[in-house]
Design a protein around this motif. Structure first.
Motif, short mmCIF file in Angstrom:
data_model
loop_
_atom_site.label_atom_id
_atom_site.label_comp_id
_atom_site.label_asym_id
_atom_site.label_seq_id
_atom_site.Cartn_x
_atom_site.Cartn_y
_atom_site.Cartn_z
N GLU A 152 43.68 -60.83 24.61
CA GLU A 152 44.94 -59.86 24.09
C GLU A 152 43.62 -58.12 23.76
OE1 GLU A 152 48.28 -58.18 21.28
OE2 GLU A 152 47.26 -60.07 21.42
N ARG A 197 44.52 -54.71 27.20
CA ARG A 197 45.28 -53.57 27.09
C ARG A 197 43.93 -52.84 26.87
NH1 ARG A 197 49.77 -54.52 24.54
NH2 ARG A 197 50.72 -56.47 24.04
N TYR A 240 51.41 -56.47 29.55
CA TYR A 240 52.61 -56.46 28.64
C TYR A 240 52.86 -57.50 27.87
CZ TYR A 240 52.76 -51.72 31.94
OH TYR A 240 52.44 -51.12 31.80
N TRP A 241 52.52 -59.00 29.26
CA TRP A 241 53.10 -60.04 28.34
C TRP A 241 52.00 -60.86 26.99
CZ3 TRP A 241 52.91 -63.11 33.70
CH2 TRP A 241 54.19 -62.67 34.34
N ARG A 255 53.43 -65.54 29.60
CA ARG A 255 54.63 -65.52 29.94
C ARG A 255 54.60 -66.68 28.60
NH1 ARG A 255 58.96 -64.67 29.25
NH2 ARG A 255 60.49 -64.02 30.43
N ARG A 274 51.81 -57.18 35.41
CA ARG A 274 52.12 -57.64 34.13
C ARG A 274 51.66 -58.71 33.19
NH1 ARG A 274 57.30 -60.16 36.93
NH2 ARG A 274 58.24 -58.51 38.59
#
Length: 317
Positions: A120, A124, A315-316, A218, A312
């Protein structure tokens, strides 16, 4: 008095169409893969660091991987060879190679679900292709697998005579007397088929990691669900038992039904294309056909997921 015409500002000009490619484009999806391949030094280094970090301050370090594999293979191989009445000289290598490739496959599936979640912070703040984290995960498992190969070499040296001797397993497994040919032709140059088999398994590990990683980013319920199913598949896959035990059942019997279900298990085909040549067993090209079909379907699904949802994931997570 005539009113002078107002000067036309730039804001009144029609805005030019955005020529940038859409986030959902095949160009960006394949570009992500190309960039990740070009940055192989990055994910190669990250994979090495994962192993070093896991065994930091350990006296023997990654050798624990080999020791754990050797203990598991020796204990279960010795136990189940007696329970199933199998000769330990052929059953021990069978179990050892089965565990070797199963650990690799299951790790790609289980750690694949955590690929993007575990990275993560990097996703990011580091502008890097998503496939870098996929390559990092699979490369790490290849390094683990390389440690386990040492166990196979030792087992092969101990039981080479039994593996090299061709025979039919009629005296071991009841109900196989009418089977044509040799179930165990012995070791030969066909053992080299394990190399392309492992390459094919690695290729499948990449799409599994990519597809499951996107879905799990997700839907966070996917990792524990997949973990539960992998435990079920372990018992249903011939790793510590052989499909020869299922032969000879009457049509429609429970034994015959279980044999058919075993053939529908996708893990069974991938394990067999790698294990059979290494333990001197007969190779069935049906396994290659099934594994090839799964590869095509799996990569199609993974590429569609990469095309539609790569933008995406950040963002997930």
């Amino acid at each position: 008095m005539a009113v002078p015409a107002l000067a036309r500002s730039d804001a009144d000009e029609p805005a030019p169409e955005d020529s940038a490619p859409s986030p959902r484009s095949w160009g960006r999806a394949f570009g992500d893969i190309r960039q990740a391949v070009a940055q192989r030094e990055l994910w190669g280094h990250l994979g090495w660091q994962d192993i070093k970090q896991r065994y930091r301050r350990s006296v023997i370090g990654p050798l624990w991987i080999t020791i754990s594999m050797a203990v598991t293979a020796a204990a279960l191989g010795g136990l189940y060879s007696q329970l199933f009445g199998q000769p330990i000289g052929t059953f021990m290598p069978y179990v050892t190679v089965g565990f070797m490739i199963w650990y690799f496959i299951s790790a790609c599936v289980l750690e694949g679900t955590e690929t993007f979640i575990a990275n993560e912070g990097l996703i990011r703040f580091l502008p890097a292709p998503l496939m870098i984290y996929v390559f990092r995960t699979v490369w790490r498992q290849i390094l683990f697998f390389a440690h386990n190969v040492v166990v196979y070499v030792v087992v092969l040296a101990i039981f080479f005579t039994q593996l090299d001797e061709p025979y039919r397993m009629v005296n071991v497994v009841p109900g196989t007397e009418d089977l044509p040919g040799l179930l165990h032709p012995g070791l030969s140059w066909w053992a080299l088929l394990a190399i392309p088999a492992f390459v094919l398994i690695v290729v499948n590990g990449l799409w599994v990691t990519l597809l499951f990683g996107i879905i799990s980013a997700r839907f966070r319920d996917i990792p524990p669900v997949v973990g539960s199913f992998m435990q079920l598949f372990f018992t249903m896959t011939p790793i510590i038992w052989t499909t020869d035990l299922l032969r000879g059942g009457e049509p429609g019997s429970i034994k015959a039904i279980i044999e058919q279900l075993a053939k529908l298990n996708p893990f069974y085909h991938f394990i067999e294309i790698f294990r059979a040549p290494l333990v001197g067993q007969a190779q069935s090209w049906t396994h290659w056909a099934v594994a090839g079909g799964i590869t095509l379907v799996g990569w199609t699904l993974a590429l569609v997921a990469l095309r539609n949802y790569r933008s995406r994931v950040a963002y997930w997570v």
